[in-house]
Design a protein around this motif. Sequence first.
Motif, PDB file in Angstrom:
ATOM      1  N   GLN A 106      75.753 -24.916  26.426  1.00  0.00           N
ATOM      2  CA  GLN A 106      77.177 -24.873  26.882  1.00  0.00           C
ATOM      3  C   GLN A 106      77.705 -24.322  26.558  1.00  0.00           C
ATOM      4  OE1 GLN A 106      78.623 -29.271  27.124  1.00  0.00           O
ATOM      5  NE2 GLN A 106      78.743 -28.710  24.850  1.00  0.00           N
TER       6      GLN A 106
ATOM      7  N   ASP B 191      81.775 -22.817  26.828  1.00  0.00           N
ATOM      8  CA  ASP B 191      83.023 -22.885  26.944  1.00  0.00           C
ATOM      9  C   ASP B 191      84.013 -21.246  26.634  1.00  0.00           C
ATOM     10  OD1 ASP B 191      83.647 -21.426  24.405  1.00  0.00           O
ATOM     11  OD2 ASP B 191      83.789 -24.074  23.450  1.00  0.00           O
TER      12      ASP B 191
ATOM     13  N   THR C 152      89.477 -21.912  36.381  1.00  0.00           N
ATOM     14  CA  THR C 152      88.826 -23.092  36.958  1.00  0.00           C
ATOM     15  C   THR C 152      89.209 -24.641  37.100  1.00  0.00           C
ATOM     16  OG1 THR C 152      87.681 -23.998  35.009  1.00  0.00           O
ATOM     17  CG2 THR C 152      86.663 -22.088  35.492  1.00  0.00           C
TER      18      THR C 152
ATOM     19  N   HIS D 160      89.023 -28.238  39.020  1.00  0.00           N
ATOM     20  CA  HIS D 160      88.580 -30.466  38.840  1.00  0.00           C
ATOM     21  C   HIS D 160      88.958 -30.147  40.262  1.00  0.00           C
ATOM     22  CE1 HIS D 160      88.455 -30.766  34.530  1.00  0.00           C
ATOM     23  NE2 HIS D 160      89.080 -29.830  34.276  1.00  0.00           N
TER      24      HIS D 160
ATOM     25  N   LEU E 109      84.901 -27.574  40.112  1.00  0.00           N
ATOM     26  CA  LEU E 109      83.977 -28.216  40.044  1.00  0.00           C
ATOM     27  C   LEU E 109      84.546 -29.108  41.239  1.00  0.00           C
ATOM     28  CD1 LEU E 109      82.125 -26.428  38.457  1.00  0.00           C
ATOM     29  CD2 LEU E 109      84.986 -26.376  37.513  1.00  0.00           C
TER      30      LEU E 109
ATOM     31  N   HIS F  64      80.373 -31.733  40.219  1.00  0.00           N
ATOM     32  CA  HIS F  64      81.840 -32.497  38.494  1.00  0.00           C
ATOM     33  C   HIS F  64      81.757 -33.989  38.959  1.00  0.00           C
ATOM     34  CE1 HIS F  64      84.265 -32.939  35.682  1.00  0.00           C
ATOM     35  NE2 HIS F  64      86.055 -33.089  37.124  1.00  0.00           N
TER      36      HIS F  64
ATOM     37  N   TRP G 256      77.881 -24.281  38.812  1.00  0.00           N
ATOM     38  CA  TRP G 256      78.112 -24.691  37.850  1.00  0.00           C
ATOM     39  C   TRP G 256      77.687 -26.318  38.096  1.00  0.00           C
ATOM     40  CZ3 TRP G 256      77.708 -22.068  33.948  1.00  0.00           C
ATOM     41  CH2 TRP G 256      77.800 -20.200  33.991  1.00  0.00           C
TER      42      TRP G 256
ATOM     43  N   ARG H 149      80.030 -29.251  35.608  1.00  0.00           N
ATOM     44  CA  ARG H 149      80.868 -29.633  34.736  1.00  0.00           C
ATOM     45  C   ARG H 149      80.751 -31.632  34.481  1.00  0.00           C
ATOM     46  NH1 ARG H 149      86.629 -26.777  34.506  1.00  0.00           N
ATOM     47  NH2 ARG H 149      85.624 -25.490  33.218  1.00  0.00           N
TER      48      ARG H 149
ATOM     49  N   LEU I 286      79.268 -26.108  32.313  1.00  0.00           N
ATOM     50  CA  LEU I 286      80.839 -25.881  32.057  1.00  0.00           C
ATOM     51  C   LEU I 286      81.494 -26.370  31.529  1.00  0.00           C
ATOM     52  CD1 LEU I 286      82.085 -22.677  32.286  1.00  0.00           C
ATOM     53  CD2 LEU I 286      82.104 -23.359  34.524  1.00  0.00           C
ATOM     54  N   SER I 287      82.064 -25.495  30.266  1.00  0.00           N
ATOM     55  CA  SER I 287      83.312 -26.358  29.247  1.00  0.00           C
ATOM     56  C   SER I 287      84.662 -25.741  30.172  1.00  0.00           C
ATOM     57  CB  SER I 287      82.874 -26.344  27.819  1.00  0.00           C
ATOM     58  OG  SER I 287      83.900 -27.577  27.207  1.00  0.00           O
ATOM     59  N   TYR I 288      85.328 -25.529  28.843  1.00  0.00           N
ATOM     60  CA  TYR I 288      85.904 -24.473  29.107  1.00  0.00           C
ATOM     61  C   TYR I 288      87.523 -23.957  27.376  1.00  0.00           C
ATOM     62  CZ  TYR I 288      88.016 -29.135  29.333  1.00  0.00           C
ATOM     63  OH  TYR I 288      88.577 -30.870  29.926  1.00  0.00           O
TER      64      TYR I 288
ATOM     65  N   SER J 259      91.045 -24.926  32.382  1.00  0.00           N
ATOM     66  CA  SER J 259      91.245 -25.915  32.803  1.00  0.00           C
ATOM     67  C   SER J 259      92.404 -26.328  33.283  1.00  0.00           C
ATOM     68  CB  SER J 259      90.665 -27.333  32.104  1.00  0.00           C
ATOM     69  OG  SER J 259      90.529 -28.519  32.627  1.00  0.00           O
TER      70      SER J 259
END
Length: 272
Positions: free
Chosen positions: A77, A79, A91, A93, A118, A144, A180, A182, A206-208, A238
């Motif tokens: 994971q 971030d 990144t 959404h 994502l 996503h 990726w 997420r 992939l987080s953030y 994000s």
Amino acid sequence: MNASDTPVHRRGALRAGAGAALAGVLTAGCADRDTARTPAGTGTDAVSPKNPVDATIRSPSPHLAPGPHRFPGQPVQIDHGPRDRARVALTFHGQGDPAIARTVLAEAERAHVRITVLAVGSWLDEHPGMARRILDGGHELGNHTQHHADISSMGEDEAYAEINGCARRLRRLTGSIGTWFRPSRTRYATPLVQRLAARAGYPHVLSYDVDSLDFTSPGAAAVTRKVAGEIRNGSVVSLHFGYADTVAALPVLLTEIDRRRLRAVTTTELLT
């Protein structure tokens, strides 16, 4: 953008472009922690929900999109990227009004910036042309989940169907499952979701480390302050398609990134 690119002074031009674009779009879209919305199926790339997705999605381009990478030494994971290099990753959404999405892409491209998107699978079902639009702009495209539901609360079969469903849409549209994954409705993937993502072909989740909170519609100035106050070397930010505040904040945010001599790159570039 490659390492030889030089920063450009773009505050006035970007603000003017964002202002003109905002006049023609309405807010909609993706939020991780607020109520899910179903984007309206408008535009030339909309697909009737009565038609099966396999019949409506076109064959992938001969130029296949990149797939996931494994980064030795990185956790499952991720971030943030290396803190010793002046790079950051923006990144997004991928959900919401495609007109707003196209405006965000155009603003990034005007500044010679490449972003990571994502995308939600159901959004791609309704707007399949967005997949190729993202890739043709030099941006990254990832997964996503299929319906953007709370994946952390799902059982194994349902959660895997969400990951694999979006991966299948991406593969049909681009020839790849995307770079990726997420998870939806959460910042961090559970151990189960991490394992299921690996099963679907994603070695990393992939987080953030910087949450813009743009999905709360706090105003463009608040979005800019939140990101500018937390961003640093290696940050993964994000952001969301579908929100007018994001479009309005982006030119100022890109100028601030440039002022700090940071370079906005794709997440793969950040970690390479």
